[in-house]
Design a protein around this motif. Structure first.
Motif, mmCIF file in Angstrom:
data_model
loop_
_atom_site.group_PDB
_atom_site.id
_atom_site.type_symbol
_atom_site.label_atom_id
_atom_site.label_comp_id
_atom_site.label_asym_id
_atom_site.label_seq_id
_atom_site.Cartn_x
_atom_site.Cartn_y
_atom_site.Cartn_z
ATOM 1 N N THR A 292 0.815 -1.210 0.000
ATOM 2 C CA THR A 292 0.000 0.000 0.000
ATOM 3 C C THR A 292 0.851 1.263 0.000
ATOM 4 O O THR A 292 0.376 2.324 -0.395
ATOM 5 C CB THR A 292 -0.923 0.021 1.233
ATOM 6 O OG1 THR A 292 -0.115 -0.089 2.425
ATOM 7 C CG2 THR A 292 -1.896 -1.141 1.193
ATOM 8 N N ARG A 293 2.094 1.120 0.451
ATOM 9 C CA ARG A 293 2.975 2.276 0.501
ATOM 10 C C ARG A 293 4.407 1.793 0.636
ATOM 11 O O ARG A 293 4.674 0.745 1.228
ATOM 12 C CB ARG A 293 2.618 3.183 1.684
ATOM 13 C CG ARG A 293 3.441 4.471 1.754
ATOM 14 C CD ARG A 293 2.968 5.405 2.849
ATOM 15 N NE ARG A 293 3.118 4.847 4.192
ATOM 16 C CZ ARG A 293 3.127 5.575 5.312
ATOM 17 N NH1 ARG A 293 2.973 6.894 5.250
ATOM 18 N NH2 ARG A 293 3.269 5.004 6.484
ATOM 19 N N GLU A 314 6.337 6.100 -8.135
ATOM 20 C CA GLU A 314 4.971 6.605 -8.245
ATOM 21 C C GLU A 314 4.507 6.669 -9.696
ATOM 22 O O GLU A 314 3.329 6.423 -9.988
ATOM 23 C CB GLU A 314 4.865 7.973 -7.566
ATOM 24 C CG GLU A 314 5.050 7.860 -6.053
ATOM 25 C CD GLU A 314 4.893 9.161 -5.302
ATOM 26 O OE1 GLU A 314 4.691 9.106 -4.068
ATOM 27 O OE2 GLU A 314 4.973 10.234 -5.930
ATOM 28 N N PRO A 320 2.544 4.606 -3.884
ATOM 29 C CA PRO A 320 2.798 5.805 -3.075
ATOM 30 C C PRO A 320 4.084 5.658 -2.266
ATOM 31 O O PRO A 320 4.362 4.588 -1.697
ATOM 32 C CB PRO A 320 1.577 5.889 -2.161
ATOM 33 C CG PRO A 320 0.522 5.088 -2.847
ATOM 34 C CD PRO A 320 1.244 3.982 -3.557
ATOM 35 N N GLU A 322 6.566 7.496 0.708
ATOM 36 C CA GLU A 322 6.838 8.469 1.766
ATOM 37 C C GLU A 322 8.340 8.457 1.987
ATOM 38 O O GLU A 322 8.933 7.422 2.300
ATOM 39 C CB GLU A 322 6.121 8.073 3.053
ATOM 40 C CG GLU A 322 6.435 8.952 4.245
ATOM 41 C CD GLU A 322 5.513 10.158 4.346
ATOM 42 O OE1 GLU A 322 5.889 11.125 5.031
ATOM 43 O OE2 GLU A 322 4.429 10.111 3.746
ATOM 44 N N GLU A 340 3.175 -2.421 4.447
ATOM 45 C CA GLU A 340 4.083 -1.523 3.753
ATOM 46 C C GLU A 340 5.498 -2.099 3.756
ATOM 47 O O GLU A 340 5.802 -3.020 4.516
ATOM 48 C CB GLU A 340 4.080 -0.150 4.438
ATOM 49 C CG GLU A 340 2.709 0.502 4.451
ATOM 50 C CD GLU A 340 2.629 1.700 5.370
ATOM 51 O OE1 GLU A 340 1.638 2.443 5.276
ATOM 52 O OE2 GLU A 340 3.552 1.891 6.192
#
Length: 608
Positions: A292-293, A314, A320, A322, A340
């Motif tokens: 998910t990330r 991305e 996504p 971070e 994640e």
């Protein structure tokens, strides 16, 4: 940062200690020293500045002895003076130390209460004082170390040498790396395999909390609970001959010119060129499909590599990302979830803030990936998935080939993630892999621009400030270009997203401010041209790095351009890194700064 070497040998060790310290110069330092046992008596030589000063001292006043320790110090507590240089001695014990002893004031007061007082301003000396105190209390050298180590708070690697002990070295690590080298009737301790490479390729890496007792016949390793443990012995691929400038004036120049080769080696690990597919090193199971990330963190130049990687993941994988600087990441308590993955980027694999961030994510249950250049490093050993860069030893403090190899790995992983997540079709993947396969040849073309860039250096050297601008993946390159110029030439430079020009930096524009614009001719090139026109309207001195199409659309004269080869969008950050490296290098050479070891900087930042 600092460098450590210890030898229990069969002949005079002082020249060997100095030779090993030379191989650690890349880590950064401002003083150096060695200590040996001469007839069982501790004897030291220490000097400010570069190792040549220590060598001159030893030429004038040599040291004998078949056992000894050496150190290059990067000043933290106390100025870089002879008094503050390592090794530090108290009574019968001599110590070298990398890291920071956080509770040194408390321990110093305890030693003072017992009548032992420091002569330096360092935190390190308290280790010698406390060990000396334990010896005076009747403990043996090994037992004294065992008693002192639990008292120390902070990050450290330590090596102890004791008067009258001709066959004993004791080492310890907590948060700072230390390796054991195995020889034939001799043993070694060093900060890394590079220090040990002239003596042996048989290496054992101490794990967190380990301490080790060395004699000529071997070693005994204990963990932080004092239980005897076995750690694996490995063969280091680092040869002594590899740590050489060859025909180049500086290590940085050599490493810049090695990029076509090492990028090729790195890409070959992550691309199946025949099938036009991305892959991962054999035996590694990597699955981006359900994430998910992706959480990423790094420091310095490696952080900028991660910023480029964010754009790629991305765009090509719709994953996504971070990303944060590790020194901020480790303290801001980012919410993370088991679905994640965390990815950490480090040349050395020992960066303290990055390692702390890794441990935070690991404790939260995330899968940990590491993009590292040293597969035996702490970060690599603690990661679940290791993505090695094949850059080889990078000696220059300013990262060059490690950066482009990090970019090569991240681009390959982004393509792999795109395929696994169903974002890229087989044809799109093949096109991107084909573009990456051209990078070594394109890097050679970029290096061919060096003579042109060298001619620009005198003009840039007269500036007191320089502004770098870029959009999309060229924005992290603007940050990296500014960092390189600051590191090497000590000229103040700032990197900005070109779209932010009117939000502050435009106030600085005048005829004295060089503005270096990184702008391959891509989908947003016209936006960057508009920013250049705003600079030109205010008399700014523009240097545009672009390709032929970009040059034609810019309206700038030839003298204001560095003309790059035409290339695919995904490879632009890798290839455009080369001219910004060459700009910083040649400006620094023209100004006469220390290119390989800029002032106040260290190659590997192993403390906060």
């Amino acid at each position: 940062m600092c460098g450590i070497i210890g030898i229990v040998g069969n002949a005079g060790v002082a020249p060997l200690l100095v030779d090993a310290l030379k191989r650690l110069e890349y880590r950064g330092y401002d003083s150096a020293g060695v200590a040996t046992l001469e007839g069982g008596v501790l004897t030291r030589r220490r000097a400010e500045g570069k190792l040549r000063n220590l060598e001159a001292l030893l030429d004038k006043d040599p040291l004998a002895g078949r056992i000894g320790i050496g150190h290059t110090r990067w000043a933290t507590h106390g100025a870089p003076t002879v008094t503050n240089a390592h090794p530090h001695q108290s009574g019968r014990v001599c110590v070298v130390h990398n890291g920071i002893i956080e509770n040194y004031l408390e321990l110093r007061a305890e030693a003072a209460a017992a009548g032992l007082f420091p002569v330096s301003d360092t935190d390190t000396e308290v280790v010698a004082l406390m060990t000396d105190l334990a010896l005076r209390g009747g403990l043996s050298p090994v037992d004294a170390v065992a008693a002192v180590l639990p008292r120390l708070k902070g990050a450290f690697s330590l090596v102890f040498l004791f008067e009258g002990e001709e066959d004993l070295l004791v080492g310890a690590r907590q948060g700072s790396p230390l390796a054991v080298g195995h020889g034939d009737g001799e043993m070694f301790l060093g900060s890394d395999a590079i220090a040990l490479s002239p003596f042996t390729d048989r290496i054992t890496y101490l794990e967190e909390g380990d301490w080790v007792v060395l004699s000529r016949q071997g070693c005994v390793i204990r963990d932080r609970s004092n239980a005897q443990v076995q750690r694996p012995e490995s063969r280091s691929a680092i040869g002594a001959a590899m740590i050489d400038k060859g025909n180049y004036r500086h290590f940085m120049a050599k490493e810049i010119h090695e990029q076509p080769e090492v990028i090729g080696h790195t890409l070959s690990r992550y691309l199946d060129l025949a099938a036009r597919k991305a892959k991962v090193p054999d035996g590694m199971a990597v699955d981006f499909s359900g994430l998910t990330r992706l959480v990423m963190s790094a420091c310095g130049t490696a952080y900028y590599a991660g910023l480029v990687g964010k754009y790629w993941f991305e765009k090509y994988a719709r994953l996504p990302v971070e990303i944060d600087i590790a020194s901020e990441f480790r303290y801001r308590e980012l919410p993370v979830n088991p679905g994640e993955m965390a990815l950490f980027i480090s040349q050395s694999g020992e960066t303290a803030d990055t390692l702390a961030s890794l441990r935070y994510c690991k404790a939260a249950g995330l899968t940990i990936g590491a993009v590292v250049n040293v597969p035996e490093s702490t970060i690599a050993r603690e990661a679940d998935l290791v993505f090695p860069t094949i850059a080889g030893p990078e000696i220059g403090v300013a990262s060059t080939k490690a950066f482009t190899c990090q970019l090569s790995v991240l681009a390959s992983l982004a393509i792999l993630a795109g395929r696994q997540r169903g974002v890229l079709t087989a044809d799109q993947e093949a096109e991107l892999v084909g573009a990456l396969s051209e990078v070594p040849g394109l890097a050679l073309k970029a290096l061919a621009l060096e003579a042109r860039i060298e001619k620009l250096a005198p003009g840039l050297s007269r500036a007191s400030d320089v502004l770098y601008l870029g959009r999309s993946t060229s924005y992290p390159l603007a940050l990296e270009g500014a960092l390189k110029l600051k590191e090497l030439s000590y000229i103040h430079a700032e990197g900005y997203a070109a779209g932010e020009l009117k939000h502050g930096p435009i106030a600085l524009i005048d005829e004295n401010l060089p503005v270096i614009v990184i702008a391959p001719h891509d989908a947003i090139y016209e936006k960057t041209v508009s920013n250049m026109q705003e600079v030109a309207a205010r008399g700014g001195r523009i240097l545009l790095i672009t390709d032929e199409k970009g040059a034609e659309a810019s309206g700038l004269a030839d003298r204001d351009r560095i003309l790059m080869p035409a290339l695919s969008e995904i490879v632009a950050p890798i290839i455009y890194s080369i001219p910004i490296q060459l700009i910083a290098y040649h400006v620094a050479v023209f100004m006469g700064t220390d290119v390989d070891q800029p002032r106040n900087l260290a190659k590997s930042v192993t403390v906060e």
